[in-house]
Design a protein around this motif. Structure first.
Motif, PDB file in Angstrom:
ATOM      1  N   ARG A   1      -0.788 -34.696  58.721  1.00  0.00           N
ATOM      2  CA  ARG A   1      -0.623 -34.047  57.414  1.00  0.00           C
ATOM      3  C   ARG A   1       0.873 -33.952  57.158  1.00  0.00           C
ATOM      4  N   VAL A   2       1.362 -34.644  56.155  1.00  0.00           N
ATOM      5  CA  VAL A   2       2.801 -34.609  55.867  1.00  0.00           C
ATOM      6  C   VAL A   2       3.120 -33.740  54.661  1.00  0.00           C
ATOM      7  N   HIS A   3       2.078 -33.276  53.941  1.00  0.00           N
ATOM      8  CA  HIS A   3       2.278 -32.409  52.781  1.00  0.00           C
ATOM      9  C   HIS A   3       1.262 -31.275  52.796  1.00  0.00           C
ATOM     10  N   SER A   4       1.673 -30.132  52.298  1.00  0.00           N
ATOM     11  CA  SER A   4       0.749 -29.002  52.165  1.00  0.00           C
ATOM     12  C   SER A   4      -0.221 -29.276  51.016  1.00  0.00           C
ATOM     13  N   ASP A   5      -1.286 -28.479  50.954  1.00  0.00           N
ATOM     14  CA  ASP A   5      -2.226 -28.593  49.840  1.00  0.00           C
ATOM     15  C   ASP A   5      -1.510 -28.347  48.507  1.00  0.00           C
ATOM     16  N   ALA A   6      -0.616 -27.373  48.482  1.00  0.00           N
ATOM     17  CA  ALA A   6       0.121 -27.046  47.248  1.00  0.00           C
ATOM     18  C   ALA A   6       1.019 -28.205  46.827  1.00  0.00           C
ATOM     19  N   ASP A   7       1.664 -28.851  47.793  1.00  0.00           N
ATOM     20  CA  ASP A   7       2.503 -30.011  47.465  1.00  0.00           C
ATOM     21  C   ASP A   7       1.661 -31.178  46.970  1.00  0.00           C
ATOM     22  N   THR A   8       0.481 -31.348  47.534  1.00  0.00           N
ATOM     23  CA  THR A   8      -0.419 -32.415  47.094  1.00  0.00           C
ATOM     24  C   THR A   8      -0.872 -32.154  45.667  1.00  0.00           C
ATOM     25  N   LEU A   9      -1.226 -30.923  45.347  1.00  0.00           N
ATOM     26  CA  LEU A   9      -1.599 -30.565  43.977  1.00  0.00           C
ATOM     27  C   LEU A   9      -0.433 -30.830  43.023  1.00  0.00           C
ATOM     28  N   ALA A  10       0.769 -30.464  43.406  1.00  0.00           N
ATOM     29  CA  ALA A  10       1.936 -30.705  42.545  1.00  0.00           C
ATOM     30  C   ALA A  10       2.143 -32.196  42.324  1.00  0.00           C
ATOM     31  N   TRP A  11       1.975 -33.003  43.355  1.00  0.00           N
ATOM     32  CA  TRP A  11       2.124 -34.454  43.221  1.00  0.00           C
ATOM     33  C   TRP A  11       1.074 -35.024  42.267  1.00  0.00           C
ATOM     34  N   ILE A  12      -0.177 -34.619  42.436  1.00  0.00           N
ATOM     35  CA  ILE A  12      -1.234 -35.125  41.551  1.00  0.00           C
ATOM     36  C   ILE A  12      -0.990 -34.662  40.114  1.00  0.00           C
ATOM     37  N   THR A  13      -0.590 -33.409  39.939  1.00  0.00           N
ATOM     38  CA  THR A  13      -0.366 -32.841  38.607  1.00  0.00           C
ATOM     39  C   THR A  13       0.824 -33.465  37.896  1.00  0.00           C
ATOM     40  N   HIS A  14       1.943 -33.610  38.597  1.00  0.00           N
ATOM     41  CA  HIS A  14       3.205 -33.980  37.952  1.00  0.00           C
ATOM     42  C   HIS A  14       3.627 -35.430  38.136  1.00  0.00           C
ATOM     43  N   VAL A  15       2.995 -36.142  39.068  1.00  0.00           N
ATOM     44  CA  VAL A  15       3.384 -37.532  39.329  1.00  0.00           C
ATOM     45  C   VAL A  15       2.215 -38.480  39.070  1.00  0.00           C
ATOM     46  N   LEU A  16       1.137 -38.298  39.805  1.00  0.00           N
ATOM     47  CA  LEU A  16       0.029 -39.252  39.742  1.00  0.00           C
ATOM     48  C   LEU A  16      -0.617 -39.307  38.356  1.00  0.00           C
ATOM     49  N   LEU A  17      -1.083 -38.170  37.861  1.00  0.00           N
ATOM     50  CA  LEU A  17      -1.811 -38.189  36.582  1.00  0.00           C
ATOM     51  C   LEU A  17      -0.944 -38.622  35.401  1.00  0.00           C
ATOM     52  N   PRO A  18       0.266 -38.118  35.259  1.00  0.00           N
ATOM     53  CA  PRO A  18       1.053 -38.578  34.107  1.00  0.00           C
ATOM     54  C   PRO A  18       1.730 -39.932  34.319  1.00  0.00           C
ATOM     55  N   GLY A  19       1.788 -40.418  35.555  1.00  0.00           N
ATOM     56  CA  GLY A  19       2.576 -41.608  35.848  1.00  0.00           C
ATOM     57  C   GLY A  19       1.830 -42.923  35.845  1.00  0.00           C
ATOM     58  N   GLY A  20       0.526 -42.903  35.731  1.00  0.00           N
ATOM     59  CA  GLY A  20      -0.239 -44.143  35.778  1.00  0.00           C
ATOM     60  C   GLY A  20      -1.493 -44.005  34.950  1.00  0.00           C
ATOM     61  N   ARG A  21      -2.404 -44.903  35.172  1.00  0.00           N
ATOM     62  CA  ARG A  21      -3.716 -44.831  34.521  1.00  0.00           C
ATOM     63  C   ARG A  21      -4.706 -44.391  35.571  1.00  0.00           C
ATOM     64  N   THR A  22      -5.367 -43.276  35.319  1.00  0.00           N
ATOM     65  CA  THR A  22      -6.292 -42.715  36.294  1.00  0.00           C
ATOM     66  C   THR A  22      -7.637 -42.466  35.628  1.00  0.00           C
ATOM     67  N   TRP A  23      -8.689 -42.844  36.346  1.00  0.00           N
ATOM     68  CA  TRP A  23     -10.054 -42.602  35.895  1.00  0.00           C
ATOM     69  C   TRP A  23     -10.749 -41.723  36.913  1.00  0.00           C
ATOM     70  N   VAL A  24     -11.643 -40.875  36.415  1.00  0.00           N
ATOM     71  CA  VAL A  24     -12.453 -40.049  37.292  1.00  0.00           C
ATOM     72  C   VAL A  24     -13.914 -40.430  37.126  1.00  0.00           C
ATOM     73  N   ALA A  25     -14.663 -40.248  38.202  1.00  0.00           N
ATOM     74  CA  ALA A  25     -16.109 -40.424  38.190  1.00  0.00           C
ATOM     75  C   ALA A  25     -16.714 -39.033  38.237  1.00  0.00           C
ATOM     76  N   GLU A  26     -17.584 -38.762  37.264  1.00  0.00           N
ATOM     77  CA  GLU A  26     -18.240 -37.466  37.176  1.00  0.00           C
ATOM     78  C   GLU A  26     -19.734 -37.614  37.411  1.00  0.00           C
ATOM     79  N   GLY A  27     -20.305 -36.616  38.070  1.00  0.00           N
ATOM     80  CA  GLY A  27     -21.745 -36.567  38.246  1.00  0.00           C
ATOM     81  C   GLY A  27     -22.409 -35.945  37.029  1.00  0.00           C
ATOM     82  N   GLU A  28     -23.724 -35.805  37.083  1.00  0.00           N
ATOM     83  CA  GLU A  28     -24.490 -35.269  35.962  1.00  0.00           C
ATOM     84  C   GLU A  28     -24.030 -33.889  35.524  1.00  0.00           C
ATOM     85  N   ALA A  29     -23.613 -33.069  36.463  1.00  0.00           N
ATOM     86  CA  ALA A  29     -23.185 -31.704  36.146  1.00  0.00           C
ATOM     87  C   ALA A  29     -21.696 -31.630  35.796  1.00  0.00           C
ATOM     88  N   GLY A  30     -21.050 -32.780  35.664  1.00  0.00           N
ATOM     89  CA  GLY A  30     -19.633 -32.806  35.314  1.00  0.00           C
ATOM     90  C   GLY A  30     -18.700 -32.648  36.490  1.00  0.00           C
TER      91      GLY A  30
END
Length: 170
Positions: free
Chosen positions: A37-66
């Motif tokens: 583990r090289v990053h904390s959960d909080a750092d991983t959330l910050a990376w996904i929030t501020h780098v991954l999602l705004p920096g590329g094209r990302t798709w999510v797969a949702e189940g029936e309940a969303g």
């Protein structure tokens, strides 16, 4: 393996960051327990929030309940991330996400995966990716040997001059 027809793909939004982080962390813990583990959960959330999602094209797969079952992210012509909840594996969801990324590409994708991740390597090879180069781990944070894979669409130029797919809802 039959594909789960109750799954819907859509473009990720900023509101998906927390659920995507949970998927990412659970998937890595289940499939790659040997990785440090090289990053904390909080750092991983910050990376996904501020780098991954705004920096590329990302798709999510949702189940029936969303609920978020997995996600895939493109950074240019690189499949940067593809993660599924551990309980969502072997249902065709990874294939749906990968096909969406291929459709959105210019006819060519590359990706890195860890050499020891035999399940991921088999998955990508089943979907037409070919190993091109092997690295000693010096290029990634985990210092884990990895493999560069490449996929090129049949009949489409490798220079990216083919038509682009669209990423509308499934």
């Amino acid at each position: 393996m039959a594909q789960d027809t109750s799954v819907r793909l859509r473009e990720a939004t900023a509101g998906d960051a927390e659920e995507a982080t949970r998927v990412y962390l659970a998937s890595r813990a289940a499939a790659l327990p040997y990785l440090p583990r090289v990053h904390s959960d909080a750092d991983t959330l910050a990376w996904i929030t501020h780098v991954l999602l705004p920096g590329g094209r990302t798709w999510v797969a949702e189940g029936e309940a969303g609920e978020l079952l997995g996600f895939a992210s493109l950074d240019g012509d690189e499949l940067d991330q593809l993660y599924l909840r551990p309980d969502a594996r072997r249902r065709g969801i990874g294939t749906l996400l990968l096909e969406r990324a291929k459709e959105a590409s210019r006819g060519e994708l590359s990706l890195y995966t860890f050499r020891r991740n035999s399940a991921a390597r088999a998955f990508y090879e089943r979907h037409g990716f070919v190993a091109e180069a092997y690295d000693d781990g010096g290029r990634n944070e985990e210092k884990e040997p990895d493999v560069l894979y490449r996929w090129t669409a049949a009949g489409r130029p490798a220079d990216g001059s083919g038509s682009r797919g669209t990423a509308g809802p499934v």
